[in-house]
Design a protein around this motif. Structure first.
Motif, PDB file in Angstrom:
ATOM      1  N   THR A 108      43.511   4.508  64.064  1.00 49.71           N
ATOM      2  CA  THR A 108      42.271   3.418  63.207  1.00 49.71           C
ATOM      3  C   THR A 108      41.764   4.845  63.089  1.00 49.71           C
ATOM      4  N   ASP A 114      43.449  -4.604  65.048  1.00 52.09           N
ATOM      5  CA  ASP A 114      43.415  -5.830  64.181  1.00 52.09           C
ATOM      6  C   ASP A 114      44.214  -6.165  65.766  1.00 52.09           C
ATOM      7  N   ALA A 115      44.607  -8.111  65.922  1.00 47.72           N
ATOM      8  CA  ALA A 115      45.613  -8.458  66.946  1.00 47.72           C
ATOM      9  C   ALA A 115      47.376  -7.686  66.229  1.00 47.72           C
ATOM     10  N   GLU A 116      46.847  -7.487  65.476  1.00 47.61           N
ATOM     11  CA  GLU A 116      48.609  -6.924  64.888  1.00 47.61           C
ATOM     12  C   GLU A 116      49.192  -5.962  65.681  1.00 47.61           C
ATOM     13  N   TRP A 150      31.742  -4.360  66.736  1.00 41.09           N
ATOM     14  CA  TRP A 150      33.312  -4.926  65.312  1.00 41.09           C
ATOM     15  C   TRP A 150      33.089  -6.300  64.771  1.00 41.09           C
ATOM     16  N   THR A 153      35.715 -11.765  64.166  1.00 43.18           N
ATOM     17  CA  THR A 153      37.038 -12.702  64.517  1.00 43.18           C
ATOM     18  C   THR A 153      37.535 -11.133  64.782  1.00 43.18           C
ATOM     19  N   THR A 154      37.136 -10.157  64.313  1.00 44.97           N
ATOM     20  CA  THR A 154      38.579  -9.176  64.763  1.00 44.97           C
ATOM     21  C   THR A 154      38.980  -9.053  65.727  1.00 44.97           C
ATOM     22  N   GLY A 157      40.152 -12.049  67.503  1.00 39.15           N
ATOM     23  CA  GLY A 157      41.606 -12.105  67.602  1.00 39.15           C
ATOM     24  C   GLY A 157      42.528 -11.324  68.499  1.00 39.15           C
ATOM     25  N   VAL A 158      41.482  -9.784  68.518  1.00 38.48           N
ATOM     26  CA  VAL A 158      42.599  -9.285  69.839  1.00 38.48           C
ATOM     27  C   VAL A 158      42.638  -9.738  70.859  1.00 38.48           C
TER      28      VAL A 158
END
Ligand SMILES: Cc1ncc(COP(=O)(O)O)c(C=O)c1O
Length: 347
Positions: A108, A114-116, A150, A153-154, A157-158
């Motif tokens: 990255t 992100d969470a994915e 950051w 919301t990201t 999610g993480v």
């Protein structure tokens, strides 16, 4: 010592006279014995600010980070973090040396994921011959990723995904106050859900040295022992803790000025010949740019800048970083732009 406009890093800040007076007046005792009142006051204040139960004062953020890894991981465990985070590029291989972890780097360029990505990098296969994904670490703000705060919301999610996978979470919040000021929120809300948090006082907050590692109360004995093991116990550290307390009172809100100066610099650089700005709208106090001057290689470019009175850090091939901080004024930024414009037209 470089005498010009020093945009090398926010670690270049020097303690102000008022900070030095606070340091000189500090009540002190033996930190290793838990008898330094000013250090204890700082630890209590930092823990409350971060919403964690305990905190210990460290000489540096690097040591606090390394102890966090040792706290959460056993040798052979896997640490998941962004490919360009400080843990991987500037802690001398400490994660391998101290915590004995295997590293799983998340690709990255911004340092944000992100969470994915957490799920993708988590080892979901169990068996005696597979490694155990144990810890995820994030950096807020990201350093080499662009000084980015950051998106909340990201981040949430993480944290949620990591928890659902049973991972421990460490936050390298060396510049967490920059992130909080940029995100217009309290540091506590950015630290929510993390098992340990590092904050650093010797960057934008202007102290000579010092960091905090915050964590759950049940881990106090273990963190204390790991800190001692790393040679991190101190004596009359109250003088340094007093600087940090002073910084919390006086140097947090003003980080906005550094962010404004970074924006001014980035906007100005956009029209300077021979450089290409990476982040024209910086999130916090870092501006990244490339040297594209056909007549100056990177070394010649750096030397020309320093001769003219401004210093940056080189953080990659033709990639430079300028960091604004409390010893840099708006007129320093204007002067920097003039210098770069001159170097660009002369080339
Ligand atoms: C993101 C990040 N983490 C950790 C550190 C280490 O800080 P220290 O110099 O206090 O060890 C730095 C230093 O620049 C940093 O940028």
């Amino acid at each position: 010592m470089f005498q010009g406009i020093d945009l090398y890093s926010d670690t270049m800040t020097r303690p102000s006279r008022a900070m030095r007076e606070a340091m000189a007046a500090a009540e002190v005792g033996d930190e290793q014995k838990g008898e330094d009142p000013t250090t204890l006051a700082l630890e209590a204040r930092a823990a409350a600010l971060l919403g964690l139960e305990s905190a210990l004062f460290f000489p540096s953020a690097t040591m606090a980070n390394e102890v966090a890894l040792m706290l959460h991981c056993s040798h052979g465990d896997e640490l998941i973090a962004a490919e360009n985070c400080h843990l991987f590029f500037a802690e001398t291989g400490g994660p391998a040396k101290h915590a004995g972890v295997q590293t799983r780097m998340v690709p990255t360029p911004t340092g944000i994921f992100d969470a994915e990505a957490v799920s993708q990098h988590f080892n979901a296969i169990s068996g005696p011959h597979f490694m155990v994904s144990r810890l995820i670490s994030i950096e807020n703000t990201t350093n080499l990723g662009g000084g980015i705060a950051w998106p909340r919301t990201t981040l949430a999610g993480v944290v949620e995904r990591a928890k659902s996978l049973g991972l421990k979470l460490h936050l390298d919040g060396s510049r967490l106050f920059n992130a909080a000021v940029a995100s217009e929120c309290e540091v506590k809300s950015l630290a929510a859900g993390f098992d340990s948090v590092t904050i650093c006082f010797s960057k934008g907050l202007g102290c000579p040295t010092g960091a905090i590692l915050a964590f759950e109360k049940s881990k106090w004995d273990r963190v204390r022992r790991l800190k001692q093991l790393m040679g991190g116990a101190m004596r009359q550290s109250g003088m340094l803790a007093a600087a940090a307390l002073y910084a919390l009172d006086h140097n947090v809100e003003r980080l906005n000025e550094d962010h404004e100066n970074a924006r001014l610099l980035a906007q100005g650089l956009a029209s300077v010949h021979g450089v290409r700005v990476e982040n024209e709208a910086p999130s916090t106090n870092m501006v990244f740019f490339e040297n594209r001057n056909p007549k100056l290689d990177d070394l010649a470019f750096s030397q020309a800048c320093e001769r003219a009175g401004v210093r940056f850090s080189q953080v990659g091939r033709s990639r430079f970083r300028a960091v604004t901080h409390l010893d840099i004024s708006r007129s320093d930024i204007e002067k920097t732009l003039e210098i770069l414009a001159k170097i660009g037209t002369e080339a």
